[in-house]
Design a protein around this motif. Structure first.
Motif, short mmCIF file in Angstrom:
data_model
loop_
_atom_site.label_atom_id
_atom_site.label_comp_id
_atom_site.label_asym_id
_atom_site.label_seq_id
_atom_site.Cartn_x
_atom_site.Cartn_y
_atom_site.Cartn_z
N ILE A 1 -3.05 -3.65 -5.70
CA ILE A 1 -3.82 -3.55 -4.45
C ILE A 1 -4.84 -4.68 -4.39
O ILE A 1 -5.04 -5.31 -3.34
N THR A 2 -5.50 -4.96 -5.51
CA THR A 2 -6.45 -6.07 -5.55
C THR A 2 -5.76 -7.40 -5.27
O THR A 2 -6.24 -8.23 -4.50
N PHE A 3 -4.60 -7.59 -5.89
CA PHE A 3 -3.83 -8.82 -5.69
C PHE A 3 -3.37 -8.94 -4.25
O PHE A 3 -3.33 -10.05 -3.68
N ALA A 4 -3.01 -7.79 -3.63
CA ALA A 4 -2.51 -7.81 -2.25
C ALA A 4 -3.57 -8.24 -1.25
O ALA A 4 -3.24 -8.78 -0.19
N SER B 1 0.83 -1.20 0.00
CA SER B 1 0.00 0.00 0.00
C SER B 1 0.86 1.25 0.00
O SER B 1 0.49 2.28 -0.58
N GLY B 2 2.03 1.18 0.64
CA GLY B 2 2.95 2.31 0.62
C GLY B 2 3.47 2.58 -0.78
O GLY B 2 3.47 3.72 -1.24
N TRP B 3 3.89 1.53 -1.46
CA TRP B 3 4.36 1.69 -2.85
C TRP B 3 3.26 2.28 -3.72
O TRP B 3 3.50 3.22 -4.49
N ALA B 4 2.06 1.73 -3.62
CA ALA B 4 0.95 2.20 -4.45
C ALA B 4 0.54 3.63 -4.10
O ALA B 4 0.15 4.40 -4.97
N THR C 1 -18.35 6.49 4.27
CA THR C 1 -18.89 6.99 3.02
C THR C 1 -18.24 8.31 2.60
O THR C 1 -17.91 8.50 1.42
N ASP C 2 -18.03 9.21 3.56
CA ASP C 2 -17.43 10.50 3.20
C ASP C 2 -15.99 10.35 2.72
O ASP C 2 -15.56 11.03 1.78
N VAL C 3 -15.27 9.41 3.32
CA VAL C 3 -13.89 9.15 2.88
C VAL C 3 -13.88 8.59 1.46
O VAL C 3 -13.07 9.00 0.62
N LEU C 4 -14.81 7.67 1.18
CA LEU C 4 -14.88 7.08 -0.16
C LEU C 4 -15.25 8.13 -1.22
O LEU C 4 -14.71 8.13 -2.33
N ILE C 5 -16.17 9.01 -0.88
CA ILE C 5 -16.60 10.05 -1.83
C ILE C 5 -15.45 11.01 -2.13
O ILE C 5 -15.15 11.31 -3.30
N VAL C 6 -14.76 11.48 -1.08
CA VAL C 6 -13.64 12.40 -1.28
C VAL C 6 -12.52 11.72 -2.07
O VAL C 6 -11.95 12.31 -3.00
N ALA C 7 -12.21 10.48 -1.71
CA ALA C 7 -11.16 9.75 -2.43
C ALA C 7 -11.54 9.55 -3.88
O ALA C 7 -10.69 9.66 -4.78
N GLY C 8 -12.82 9.27 -4.14
CA GLY C 8 -13.27 9.08 -5.52
C GLY C 8 -13.16 10.34 -6.35
O GLY C 8 -12.70 10.32 -7.50
N VAL C 9 -13.55 11.48 -5.76
CA VAL C 9 -13.48 12.76 -6.48
C VAL C 9 -12.03 13.13 -6.77
O VAL C 9 -11.67 13.53 -7.88
N LEU C 10 -11.16 12.99 -5.76
CA LEU C 10 -9.76 13.32 -5.95
C LEU C 10 -9.08 12.36 -6.92
O LEU C 10 -8.18 12.75 -7.66
N PHE C 11 -9.52 11.10 -6.91
CA PHE C 11 -8.99 10.16 -7.89
C PHE C 11 -9.32 10.58 -9.31
O PHE C 11 -8.48 10.51 -10.21
N ASN D 1 -0.44 6.65 -6.63
CA ASN D 1 -1.78 7.23 -6.63
C ASN D 1 -2.44 6.93 -5.28
O ASN D 1 -3.08 5.89 -5.11
N ALA D 2 -2.26 7.84 -4.35
CA ALA D 2 -2.76 7.62 -2.99
C ALA D 2 -4.27 7.54 -2.93
O ALA D 2 -4.84 6.77 -2.14
N TYR D 3 -4.95 8.33 -3.77
CA TYR D 3 -6.41 8.34 -3.74
C TYR D 3 -6.99 7.02 -4.21
O TYR D 3 -8.00 6.55 -3.69
N ALA D 4 -6.34 6.39 -5.19
CA ALA D 4 -6.80 5.09 -5.66
C ALA D 4 -6.65 4.04 -4.56
O ALA D 4 -7.50 3.16 -4.41
#
Length: 212
Positions: free
Chosen positions: A147-150, A10-13, A44-54, A17-20
């Motif tokens: 990240i999915t594989f991890a 997760s650190g490498w990723a 939910t708020d974290v997911l929404i913000v991360a999605g917008v920034l992504f 792209n931290a938001y992803a």
């Protein structure tokens, strides 16, 4: 099981792209695919913000020179995000001290961020925008895939992330030497044109197509 492999991956990723990373981990935790994701990332708020920034990063990261500005702003954000995500993962599992996890995640994120930013600087020496789009898309797919594989194979994913980080550092060193040679040649040609103009010769940019 130790959460260390997931922390490293997760650190490498996060350096790419931290938001992803936040978005994917939060979605995997919210959907019940894994129980190692802390509830703070599933909100939910974290997911929404991360999605917008992504989405913002997905656009900015594909525009030449805009991506350099975006990377410079995220020189602090990505390592901090990597450290916070790592500490949260460690706190959820209890198998690794949060401070140690934060240091590992933040350091790994900083290293991968520097590789990403340096590579983009090299790519932007090319006048066409297609290499930026291809590289950015490849990075997004790599982050999503690893990240999915991890989640299902954390140790194997950490090995892949370590190899990619090592290759990225090598590539950055290789590209840096090429960029320095390119800049030296350009400076030499500029100096030659300046000397020619000082001696009364025709300017170089007017000699092409300027004959009778």
């Amino acid at each position: 099981m130790s959460v260390l492999p997931l922390v490293f991956t997760s650190g490498w990723a996060s350096g790419i792209n931290a938001y992803a990373v936040v978005l994917l981990l939060g979605l995997f935790g919210a959907t019940g695919l894994t129980d190692e994701v802390p509830e703070a990332l599933q909100r939910t708020d974290v997911l929404i913000v991360a999605g917008v920034l992504f989405l913002c990063e997905a656009v900015a990261d594909k525009i030449p020179y805009v991506d350099n500005l975006w990377d410079s702003v995220h020189t602090v954000i990505r390592p901090v995000a990597g450290a916070v995500v790592a500490a949260l993962l460690a706190g959820e599992s209890g198998s690794l001290p949060e401070l140690a996890a934060g240091a590992i995640g933040g350091t790994t994120a900083l290293m991968s961020h520097l590789v990403k930013a340096g590579t983009r600087m090299a790519v932007n020496t090319s006048p066409e925008p297609f290499s930026n789009i291809a590289l950015s898309t490849g990075e997004d797919l790599a982050v999503a895939g690893i990240i999915t594989f991890a989640i299902f194979h954390p140790v194997a994913a950490a090995v892949i992330a370590a190899v990619l980080l090592a290759l990225g550092v090598w590539l950055l060193v290789f590209l840096a030497s090429r960029i320095r040679r390119f800049l030296r040649r350009r400076a030499q040609r500029r100096e030659e044109r300046r000397l020619a103009a000082a001696e009364g010769g025709p300017p170089a940019d007017r000699s092409v197509g300027g004959g009778r």
